[in-house]
Design an enzyme around this catalytic site. Structure first.
Site, PDB file in Angstrom:
ATOM      1  N   GLY A  60       0.831  -1.194   0.000  1.00  0.00           N
ATOM      2  CA  GLY A  60       0.000   0.000   0.000  1.00  0.00           C
ATOM      3  C   GLY A  60       0.865   1.242   0.000  1.00  0.00           C
ATOM      4  N   HIS A 156      -4.391   0.304   7.590  1.00  0.00           N
ATOM      5  CA  HIS A 156      -3.073   0.948   7.690  1.00  0.00           C
ATOM      6  C   HIS A 156      -3.025   2.156   6.751  1.00  0.00           C
ATOM      7  CE1 HIS A 156       1.510   0.662   7.970  1.00  0.00           C
ATOM      8  NE2 HIS A 156       1.324   1.468   6.944  1.00  0.00           N
TER       9      HIS A 156
END
Length: 191
Positions: A60, A156
């Site tokens: 990510g 996250h």
């Protein structure tokens, strides 16, 4: 092409700021930034390209990590077997968690971050399941239920949009504290 030199590190004020929402339609520049973020993840997961450009592997990348304080993140969670379709591959614009499970989970090995150049041991409690709404580059709305590792990765990344880093969630007195009896798999611990 985004490289590790473009990713800001902990201590930079953008990482602690709440990112701004996008308005649609997105500009060509905003779309190009999003595509470059996804390209970074693809490159970082390719061993040859990663070695050539000295990239740390990532699943990510949030816009604030490249010093763009906007609510956008790219997520690329690879399939469990080599050559499999990714478990989740999307650019998320203005993502929002609509609901979350009571059950918590954490990665057994802890979490890392492209913006954090040190290991910080400890469980990072996350919701085991979430219901996520986001918009794609064309402004289309998507709603999907995510679980386990994919849910953890997305949480996250959304933290980055809110100025939160993973280690903010670690219990300072007892980094490996488990709130309830837990069931462990190889990668995931249900707290």
């Amino acid at each position: 092409m985004i490289t590790m030199h473009d990713i800001i590190r902990e201590g930079h004020p953008t990482l602690r700021a709440r990112a701004e929402k996008f308005t649609f339609p997105l500009s060509d520049e905003e779309k190009q930034t999003a595509q470059k973020m996804m390209e970074f993840l693809e490159n970082s997961q390719d061993p040859e390209i990663a070695e050539k450009y000295n990239l740390r592997a990532g699943v990510g990348l949030a816009a604030p990590q490249i010093d763009v304080s906007k609510r956008m993140t790219a997520v690329l969670v690879p399939g469990e077997e080599e050559g499999q379709e990714p478990l989740f591959k999307h650019i998320l614009i203005n993502p929002t968690i609509l609901s979350e499970s009571v059950q918590m989970a954490a990665l057994a090995e802890g979490e890392g971050c492209l913006s954090v150049d040190r290991e910080i041991p400890g469980y990072v409690p996350r919701h085991a399941r979430i219901k996520l709404r986001w918009y794609d580059l064309d402004g289309n709305e998507h709603v999907e239920r995510l679980r386990d590792y994919v849910a953890i990765v997305v949480q996250h990344e959304i933290d980055h949009l809110n100025g939160v880093l993973f280690f903010d969630h670690i219990n300072k007195e007892n980094p490996f504290a488990k709130e309830n009896p837990f069931a462990a798999t190889e990668d995931l611990i249900l707290l």
